[in-house]
Design a protein around this motif. Structure first.
Motif, PDB file in Angstrom:
ATOM      1  N   ASP A  63       0.735  -1.340  -0.261  1.00 32.25           N
ATOM      2  CA  ASP A  63       0.060   0.073  -0.040  1.00 32.25           C
ATOM      3  C   ASP A  63       0.866   1.145  -0.030  1.00 32.25           C
ATOM      4  N   CYS A  64       2.189   1.229   0.046  1.00 36.14           N
ATOM      5  CA  CYS A  64       2.956   2.539   0.252  1.00 36.14           C
ATOM      6  C   CYS A  64       3.181   2.781  -1.372  1.00 36.14           C
ATOM      7  N   TYR A  65       3.690   3.889  -1.601  1.00 34.47           N
ATOM      8  CA  TYR A  65       3.626   4.267  -2.815  1.00 34.47           C
ATOM      9  C   TYR A  65       4.806   3.697  -3.800  1.00 34.47           C
ATOM     10  N   VAL A  66       6.001   3.079  -3.151  1.00 31.34           N
ATOM     11  CA  VAL A  66       7.047   2.356  -3.821  1.00 31.34           C
ATOM     12  C   VAL A  66       6.289   1.075  -4.187  1.00 31.34           C
ATOM     13  N   GLY A  67       5.555   0.296  -3.290  1.00 38.77           N
ATOM     14  CA  GLY A  67       4.752  -0.855  -3.839  1.00 38.77           C
ATOM     15  C   GLY A  67       3.624  -0.490  -5.021  1.00 38.77           C
ATOM     16  N   LYS A  68       3.277   0.615  -4.894  1.00 41.66           N
ATOM     17  CA  LYS A  68       2.106   0.996  -5.758  1.00 41.66           C
ATOM     18  C   LYS A  68       2.666   1.126  -7.195  1.00 41.66           C
ATOM     19  N   VAL A  69       3.853   1.922  -7.167  1.00 41.53           N
ATOM     20  CA  VAL A  69       4.532   2.172  -8.436  1.00 41.53           C
ATOM     21  C   VAL A  69       5.238   0.912  -9.317  1.00 41.53           C
ATOM     22  N   ALA A  70       5.659   0.030  -8.015  1.00 43.48           N
ATOM     23  CA  ALA A  70       5.962  -1.360  -8.541  1.00 43.48           C
ATOM     24  C   ALA A  70       5.173  -2.023  -9.377  1.00 43.48           C
ATOM     25  N   SER A  71       3.817  -2.300  -8.755  1.00 44.11           N
ATOM     26  CA  SER A  71       2.733  -2.847  -9.284  1.00 44.11           C
ATOM     27  C   SER A  71       2.393  -2.105 -10.708  1.00 44.11           C
ATOM     28  N   LYS A  72       2.322  -0.939 -10.807  1.00 45.80           N
ATOM     29  CA  LYS A  72       1.768  -0.142 -12.083  1.00 45.80           C
ATOM     30  C   LYS A  72       2.808  -0.434 -13.108  1.00 45.80           C
ATOM     31  N   LEU A  73       4.198  -0.643 -12.702  1.00 42.92           N
ATOM     32  CA  LEU A  73       5.276  -0.688 -13.703  1.00 42.92           C
ATOM     33  C   LEU A  73       5.532  -2.322 -14.044  1.00 42.92           C
ATOM     34  N   GLY A  74       5.066  -3.197 -13.119  1.00 42.68           N
ATOM     35  CA  GLY A  74       5.258  -4.416 -13.492  1.00 42.68           C
ATOM     36  C   GLY A  74       6.694  -4.776 -12.884  1.00 42.68           C
ATOM     37  N   LEU A  75       7.270  -4.314 -11.650  1.00 39.69           N
ATOM     38  CA  LEU A  75       8.485  -4.431 -11.252  1.00 39.69           C
ATOM     39  C   LEU A  75       8.539  -5.404  -9.753  1.00 39.69           C
ATOM     40  N   ASP A  76       9.723  -6.254  -9.965  1.00 38.67           N
ATOM     41  CA  ASP A  76       9.523  -7.005  -8.713  1.00 38.67           C
ATOM     42  C   ASP A  76      10.379  -6.014  -7.917  1.00 38.67           C
ATOM     43  N   ARG A  77      10.530  -7.030  -6.524  1.00 38.73           N
ATOM     44  CA  ARG A  77      10.995  -6.160  -5.362  1.00 38.73           C
ATOM     45  C   ARG A  77      12.525  -6.076  -5.582  1.00 38.73           C
ATOM     46  N   ASP A  78      13.127  -6.764  -6.183  1.00 42.46           N
ATOM     47  CA  ASP A  78      14.597  -6.515  -6.560  1.00 42.46           C
ATOM     48  C   ASP A  78      14.815  -5.376  -7.352  1.00 42.46           C
ATOM     49  N   HIS A  79      14.238  -4.816  -7.862  1.00 40.10           N
ATOM     50  CA  HIS A  79      13.862  -3.577  -8.853  1.00 40.10           C
ATOM     51  C   HIS A  79      13.241  -2.425  -8.618  1.00 40.10           C
ATOM     52  N   ALA A  80      12.536  -2.432  -7.392  1.00 37.82           N
ATOM     53  CA  ALA A  80      11.526  -1.430  -6.814  1.00 37.82           C
ATOM     54  C   ALA A  80      12.104  -1.299  -5.311  1.00 37.82           C
ATOM     55  N   ILE A  81      13.082  -0.496  -4.630  1.00 34.63           N
ATOM     56  CA  ILE A  81      13.519  -0.547  -3.520  1.00 34.63           C
ATOM     57  C   ILE A  81      13.040   0.592  -2.511  1.00 34.63           C
ATOM     58  N   ASP A  82      12.441   0.338  -1.330  1.00 33.89           N
ATOM     59  CA  ASP A  82      12.244   1.589  -0.431  1.00 33.89           C
ATOM     60  C   ASP A  82      13.263   1.659   0.719  1.00 33.89           C
ATOM     61  N   LEU A  83      13.907   2.817   0.405  1.00 32.51           N
ATOM     62  CA  LEU A  83      15.038   3.242   1.239  1.00 32.51           C
ATOM     63  C   LEU A  83      14.388   4.187   2.155  1.00 32.51           C
ATOM     64  N   GLY A  84      13.286   4.720   2.525  1.00 31.98           N
ATOM     65  CA  GLY A  84      12.866   5.466   3.396  1.00 31.98           C
ATOM     66  C   GLY A  84      13.337   5.105   4.841  1.00 31.98           C
ATOM     67  N   LEU A  85      13.289   5.971   5.382  1.00 33.59           N
ATOM     68  CA  LEU A  85      13.956   5.699   7.119  1.00 33.59           C
ATOM     69  C   LEU A  85      13.070   6.669   7.824  1.00 33.59           C
ATOM     70  N   PRO A  86      12.500   6.137   8.911  1.00 32.84           N
ATOM     71  CA  PRO A  86      11.904   7.029   9.790  1.00 32.84           C
ATOM     72  C   PRO A  86      12.550   7.956  10.566  1.00 32.84           C
ATOM     73  N   ALA A  87      12.130   9.234  10.783  1.00 34.31           N
ATOM     74  CA  ALA A  87      12.869  10.229  11.355  1.00 34.31           C
ATOM     75  C   ALA A  87      14.140  11.003  10.730  1.00 34.31           C
ATOM     76  N   LEU A  88      14.305  10.376   9.552  1.00 33.25           N
ATOM     77  CA  LEU A  88      15.862  10.956   8.910  1.00 33.25           C
ATOM     78  C   LEU A  88      15.476  12.260   8.439  1.00 33.25           C
ATOM     79  N   THR A  89      16.544  13.155   8.566  1.00 29.83           N
ATOM     80  CA  THR A  89      16.257  14.510   8.259  1.00 29.83           C
ATOM     81  C   THR A  89      17.127  14.456   7.049  1.00 29.83           C
ATOM     82  N   ALA A  90      17.134  15.669   6.214  1.00 33.30           N
ATOM     83  CA  ALA A  90      18.068  15.827   4.819  1.00 33.30           C
ATOM     84  C   ALA A  90      19.452  15.789   5.263  1.00 33.30           C
ATOM     85  N   PRO A  91      20.069  16.408   6.259  1.00 38.60           N
ATOM     86  CA  PRO A  91      21.685  16.147   6.506  1.00 38.60           C
ATOM     87  C   PRO A  91      22.064  14.752   6.804  1.00 38.60           C
ATOM     88  N   ASP A  92      21.002  13.969   7.439  1.00 35.62           N
ATOM     89  CA  ASP A  92      21.231  12.658   7.716  1.00 35.62           C
ATOM     90  C   ASP A  92      21.352  11.641   6.339  1.00 35.62           C
TER      91      ASP A  92
END
Length: 273
Positions: free
Chosen positions: A33-62
């Motif tokens: 249900d996250c947008y990475v998963g939805k993009v992967a579904s729409k483009l027919g990508l498996d999870r080796d080719h659609a990676i979610d590197l989002g990290l909670p509480a991360l800031t831009a300098p981090d």
């Protein structure tokens, strides 16, 4: 975003990351249900080719540190966030398209920390729930917030300090953080280009989850304007997402993720797919 707030966001206990959890399982095990998963579904990508590197509480300098070194040099003391993921760089090197959405935490985390100080640490439990993205999973978000406020049992001085934070200090925080965030955004783009000169970079715009707070509205307005300029300067693709729906934890709802996914798919160059 890592699907923060969604019921099936993936993580494991312990690890070198926020609140003692390891987000590595979410890189490929993210919620459909996250947008990475939805993009992967729409483009027919498996999870080796659609990676979610989002990290909670991360800031831009981090994020600059994560891209450049694969790790943060030390814990972000305000967020309690510390990540070490060397594979970050490999994922970036191999990518055809990278979307970047960072900067909200830069001001949000200091404001939460400010509340922590104003309440003499009584807001710790509520802040942890909000920053970790667990607000929605704790039941009714409104009830959780109201209960958290009631449980603080603030003194008159603590109430006054909290009110001062909301009415004046938040604006000062946003003004102080803005130049740091914009400088870091430039560095994020530059570090990605060093690792992958040909990747298409989608610079995601900002929603305004708290439009009733003037300083936040102004902060996001300025960031969107800056990102448009940054996109022109570095030949990036700016993707506006003004109508992305968010919940009380300021993260997107499932409908918000769907909206963002559609925006991303429409922005991807055909040659970059």
């Amino acid at each position: 975003m890592a699907g923060v707030g969604l019921a099936d966001v993936q993580y494991s206990a312990n690890g070198t990351s926020t609140y003692g959890v390891d987000m590595r399982p979410n890189f490929k095990g993210y919620s459909p249900d996250c947008y990475v998963g939805k993009v992967a579904s729409k483009l027919g990508l498996d999870r080796d080719h659609a990676i979610d590197l989002g990290l909670p509480a991360l800031t831009a300098p981090d994020l600059v540190d994560m891209i450049r070194d694969g790790k943060m040099p030390q814990m972000n003391m305000e967020s309690g966030c510390y990540y070490v993921y060397p594979e970050f760089q490999d994922y970036i090197r191999k990518a055809d398209v990278i979307s970047i959405q960072i900067g909200s935490n830069d001001a949000f985390v200091p404001c939460v920390a400010g509340l922590w100080n104003a309440t003499n640490h009584k807001s710790d439990a509520l802040a942890s729930i909000i920053l970790s993205g667990n607000l929605r999973s704790s039941g009714s978000a409104v009830s959780t917030i109201l209960k958290g406020i009631k449980d603080m049992e603030l003194t008159k001085e603590e109430k006054n300090a909290s009110w001062k934070l909301i009415t004046s200090d938040m604006a000062k925080i946003c003004d102080r953080i803005y130049p740091q965030t914009t400088s870091a955004l430039i560095s994020v783009v530059q570090e990605i280009r060093k690792l992958n000169p040909d990747v298409q970079i989608l610079l995601m715009g900002y929603t305004d989850p708290v439009p009733f707070i003037p300083c936040w509205h102004n902060y996001f307005r300025k960031l969107n304007k800056f990102e448009k300029q940054l996109a022109e300067t570095y030949d990036l693709t700016y993707v506006a997402i003004p109508k992305a729906k968010t919940d009380l934890d300021v993260h997107p709802t499932i409908q918000g993720h769907e909206y963002i996914a559609n925006k991303i798919v429409n922005a991807i160059d055909v040659k970059a797919e």
